[in-house]
Design an enzyme around this catalytic site. Structure first.
Site, PDB file in Angstrom:
ATOM      1  N   PRO A 129       2.681 -10.082   3.020  1.00 46.81           N
ATOM      2  CA  PRO A 129       2.456  -9.529   1.681  1.00 46.81           C
ATOM      3  C   PRO A 129       1.053  -8.942   1.561  1.00 46.81           C
ATOM      4  O   PRO A 129       0.089  -9.552   2.008  1.00 46.81           O
ATOM      5  CB  PRO A 129       2.604 -10.749   0.766  1.00 46.81           C
ATOM      6  CG  PRO A 129       3.183 -11.827   1.598  1.00 46.81           C
ATOM      7  CD  PRO A 129       2.863 -11.522   3.018  1.00 46.81           C
ATOM      8  N   GLU A 130       0.950  -7.761   0.998  1.00 48.99           N
ATOM      9  CA  GLU A 130      -0.349  -7.151   0.730  1.00 48.99           C
ATOM     10  C   GLU A 130      -0.574  -7.153  -0.786  1.00 48.99           C
ATOM     11  O   GLU A 130       0.177  -7.798  -1.520  1.00 48.99           O
ATOM     12  CB  GLU A 130      -0.391  -5.737   1.330  1.00 48.99           C
ATOM     13  CG  GLU A 130      -0.296  -5.778   2.862  1.00 48.99           C
ATOM     14  CD  GLU A 130      -0.615  -4.451   3.543  1.00 48.99           C
ATOM     15  OE1 GLU A 130      -1.180  -3.559   2.884  1.00 48.99           O
ATOM     16  OE2 GLU A 130      -0.295  -4.312   4.727  1.00 48.99           O
TER      17      GLU A 130
END
Ligand code: ZN
Length: 271
Positions: free
Chosen positions: A2-3
């Site tokens: 996840p960014e």
């Protein structure tokens, strides 16, 4: 992994579902550690306390009480999901907290690179002292950011991903930003022109905002807190497209390894 957009979405989901403030009624721990030891003793002190806000800083999720902050990082495969009373434990569920509203918040993480930390509110700023500005925050001074980047000798892709200079741009979005800006990932920061920096900051904001709007990117297993996958991966211009034809110029997209991460780019379009 996840960014920023995916973490932002989890925060928004949790706020939407849980509507702070709410009280923690109980904790369940199914193991002692994630990437780091789970601070069980400290978390148990928060029983019957109100969670007043759920916020994001960089790729961290902050659950705030009046005098403490639980910091959560999703690592590679972490997720928080909300369940009602008779939920079924999954294989990689590691921590659950129950609220007075009979809702449960469960942390699931197959690879366990994520972590949960506890801080006194007065000390949490030290945890984030090394982090650069937020790309989507109104107060971020991009002219100053350009000045800071101009002093660096590292390749622009590496610097963009360095959270000390700017937070929230990870491997996927760095490749996409540089492609849209027409800047080679190999170009030294000191050689990137002021015009090119303007494009880089413009595309950083646009791409992150658009990714949030489309529910983030699901590469391996990212799910939001409703269990839904993201849709932004369908909008990638270069990421994961090695050997496929560039959308702009029809030459094959290339890949190279920079700082241990794969960069995708077009040699014709990016100078
Ligand atoms: Zn191209």
């Amino acid at each position: 992994m996840p960014e920023l957009p995916e973490v932002e979405i989890v925060c928004r989901n949790l706020n939407e579902i849980l509507k702070p403030p709410f009280q923690i009624a109980s904790w369940q721990f199914f193991r002692k550690d994630l990437r780091f030891k789970i601070p069980q003793k400290e978390l148990l002190q928060l029983l019957n306390k109100d969670i007043l806000a759920i916020q994001r800083r960089a790729k961290y999720i902050l659950f705030e009480t009046a005098d403490a902050v639980i910091v959560s990082h999703l690592g590679m495969t972490g997720s928080w999901r909300v369940e009602s009373k008779d939920w079924n434990k999954r294989k990689h569920d590691h921590v659950a907290f129950e609220f007075k509203t009979d809702l449960f918040l469960i942390y699931e993480d197959a690879r366990r690179f994520g972590f949960i930390e506890f801080f006194k509110k007065s000390e949490v700023h030290q945890r984030f002292a090394d982090l650069g500005p937020e790309p989507l925050a109104k107060e971020t001074d991009f002219d100053q950011l350009t000045k800071n980047f101009k002093k660096l000798s590292s390749p622009i892709k590496i610097a963009l991903m360095n959270q000390k200079f700017l937070v929230g741009v990870g491997n996927i979005y760095a490749s996409e930003v540089l492609f849209r800006s027409g800047v080679s990932p190999l170009k030294k920061c000191s050689n990137v022109t002021a015009e090119q920096y303007k494009l880089i900051w413009k595309w950083t904001k646009k791409i992150l905002e658009s990714a949030i709007e489309k529910g983030g990117s699901t590469i391996e297993n990212y799910r939001n807190s409703f269990g839904e996958s993201g849709g932004y991966q369908a909008s990638f211009f270069v990421y994961g497209r090695k050997g496929q034809l560039c959308i702009k110029c029809n030459t094959p997209v290339r890949s190279l390894v920079q700082g241990g991460r794969t960069t995708f780019w077009c040699k014709t379009c990016q100078k």
